[in-house]
Enzyme design. Structure first.
Site, PDB file in Angstrom:
ATOM      1  CB  SER A 131      50.508  -5.102  11.699  1.00 35.92           C
ATOM      2  OG  SER A 131      51.969  -4.981  10.734  1.00 35.92           O
ATOM      3  CE  LYS A 185      50.366  -1.033  10.763  1.00 35.60           C
ATOM      4  NZ  LYS A 185      51.459  -0.535   9.524  1.00 35.60           N
ATOM      5  CG  HIS A 188      54.036  -2.044  13.675  1.00 36.00           C
ATOM      6  ND1 HIS A 188      54.257  -1.990  12.064  1.00 36.00           N
ATOM      7  CD2 HIS A 188      54.245  -3.120  13.896  1.00 36.00           C
ATOM      8  CE1 HIS A 188      54.777  -3.235  12.195  1.00 36.00           C
ATOM      9  NE2 HIS A 188      54.608  -4.495  13.142  1.00 36.00           N
ATOM     10  CG  ASN A 189      54.261   1.144   9.808  1.00 33.53           C
ATOM     11  OD1 ASN A 189      53.797   0.121  10.778  1.00 33.53           O
ATOM     12  ND2 ASN A 189      53.358   1.161   8.730  1.00 33.53           N
ATOM     13  CD  GLU A 192      57.425  -2.654   8.781  1.00 35.95           C
ATOM     14  OE1 GLU A 192      57.319  -2.160   6.801  1.00 35.95           O
ATOM     15  OE2 GLU A 192      56.021  -2.404   8.722  1.00 35.95           O
TER      16      GLU A 192
END
Length: 471
Positions: A131, A185, A188-189, A192
């Protein structure tokens, strides 16, 4: 046979792949990249600083012949079939104990399948989240590797060197077994997605509800970025409001169509949370609102059928304080929900995800980096098995002062007809999670009424069914 001299290889020389290799070269590693497009290999070489050992090739065999053994190489190609196609081309060229890393946004279930497939053939395989975008790849990203622990140890020196640093600590660490790297990940997204949605809602409240200009919005977000909400997303939001459109001379943000795109990772986060199950309503809402935004023609028609309120807030007293607290609360709830999902998934899929290391890795280089991650890191350092961050006393001390102003802002926004679904989901999640009693006893009674699904009682153990209709 060509001399084997390069430390690391990259398959896919788009901007991300090229920038990562250039970053590695800047740290003293010799790197080689492959892309079918020869121009991209040439661009890699021409972009390297003097004295760096960088080479681009146009065949996989050329790259593998020039890599030192056991080979360390990474793919940055689109998720799905392209990854499997690359592996199919690679396998005949690999030797036992070579290490292959998938650094794209692959779905974790695909990564799990590929781990077993490659291990059965004698090769090491890792799924790794990266990222930070194009700039982060060049200057220091947040890196989330998982899977084969032996393979990680062999690539760790390179990843550590190129990663972002916070307080001298590298923003990379082993994320756990199996597909942990890509799972971390993915979440994480999802976080986001959530934070971007919350920021857009605060933007709407200030712009529609109180008539803030782009200059005023820039000044406010820039001020917030100097305080307790300092983060990458707040920082770039401030920048966005100043950018002029080369075509019209207007501020560019006002010329951008209100129709958000996505690449699917937010949806994957929501889907998997439903399967676990674990509640992540702010992330779910962010995905849903992006879908609503795509229905622009329908929205324009609906606006003529349902004339809206003026969208002006009934009261703008202390508005900036209210907006600050609501955004702060929503952001914390986004992290809370994402981390709870990681905790549940780690247990469910035996990934052994170290939550403290996840937060530490996210503190620099990545899109969701924020000073708010510091207290989260302290919470997991004190209790690595913490099921939910809201159960930490220090997090409670951060959250509690924000609640009253969040309620006030939501009341004003809803009264003005401004959609604030993400902020509402954040507050509702908090209210539900901290409720010792929820009205779901009625739902369970209804389920038993029409479907004989049974229920439990509050006064004695066991499972019960009642004939609810009068005989």
């Amino acid at each position: 046979m060509a001399q084997q001299s390069f430390h690391f290889g990259m398959i896919g020389l788009g901007v991300m792949g090229r920038n990562l290799l250039l970053n590695m070269a800047d740290h003293g590693f010799s790197v080689i990249g492959f892309d079918k497009d020869q121009a991209k290999g040439q661009a890699l070489e021409s972009s390297a600083a003097e004295g760096r050992v960088v080479k681009g090739v146009s065949t996989l065999k050329d790259m593998l012949d020039l890599l030192e053994k056991p080979r360390r190489l990474m793919m940055l190609v689109p998720a799905g079939k392209p990854v499997d196609d690359v592996l199919a081309d690679l396998i005949p060229l690999l030797d036992k104990d070579d290490i292959v890393i998938d650094g794209g946004n692959s779905h974790y279930t695909d990564t799990q399948r590929r781990l077993k497939y490659m291990a059965d053939k004698g090769f090491h395989f890792m799924g790794m989240g990266v990222s930070g975008g194009e700039h982060g790849a060049r200057t220091g990203p947040s890196i989330m590797p998982g899977g084969d622990k032996d393979a990680y140890e062999k690539v760790a020196p390179i990843l550590t060197a190129v990663s972002a640093k916070v307080g001298g600590e590298p923003c990379v660490d082993y994320m756990g077994k199996g597909a942990a790297g890509h799972y971390v990940k993915m979440v994480h997204n999802g976080i986001e997605y959530a934070i971007m949605q919350l920021i857009s809602e605060i933007y709407a409240v200030l712009k529609q509800g109180a008539g803030y200009t782009n200059d005023q919005l820039h000044d406010l977000f820039a001020k917030w970025d100097k305080g307790d909400m300092k983060s990458f997303l707040v920082e770039i939001t401030a920048d966005v409001f100043l950018k002029k459109d080369d075509v019209t001379g207007n501020r560019l943000v006002d010329m951008v169509l209100d129709k958000a795109g996505s690449k699917g990772t937010g949806k994957w986060t929501s889907q998997d949370a439903l399967d676990l199950p674990i509640p992540i309503p702010v992330i779910d809402t962010a995905v849903t609102v992006r879908t609503i935004s795509s229905l622009r023609d329908e929205r324009v028609l609906a606006a003529t059928l349902y004339p809206s309120e003026s969208h002006k807030l009934a009261d703008t007293k202390d508005l900036e304080t209210l907006a600050h607290d609501a955004l702060n609360l929503g952001t914390i709830m986004s992290y809370v929900q994402g981390m709870a999902q990681l905790q549940k998934a780690s247990s469910e899929w035996a990934m052994d995800i170290p939550l403290d290391k996840v937060v530490r890795v996210w503190r620099g280089g990545c899109i969701i980096r924020s000073v708010l991650l510091d207290p989260l890191y302290k919470a997991y350092t004190a209790n690595p098995k913490l099921e939910n961050l809201l159960l930490d006393k220090n997090i409670a001390a951060l959250v509690s002062p924000l609640i009253g102003n969040t309620r006030k802002l939501l009341a004003l926004a809803i009264g003005a007809g401004i959609p604030v679904a993400g902020l509402t989901a954040a507050l509702s999640y908090f209210d539900a999670y901290r409720s010792a009693w929820l009205p779901t006893n009625l739902i369970q009674a209804q389920r038993d009424y029409f479907g004989a699904h049974t229920y439990q009682r509050i006064d004695q153990p066991g499972t019960f069914h009642t004939e609810w209709q009068p005989q």
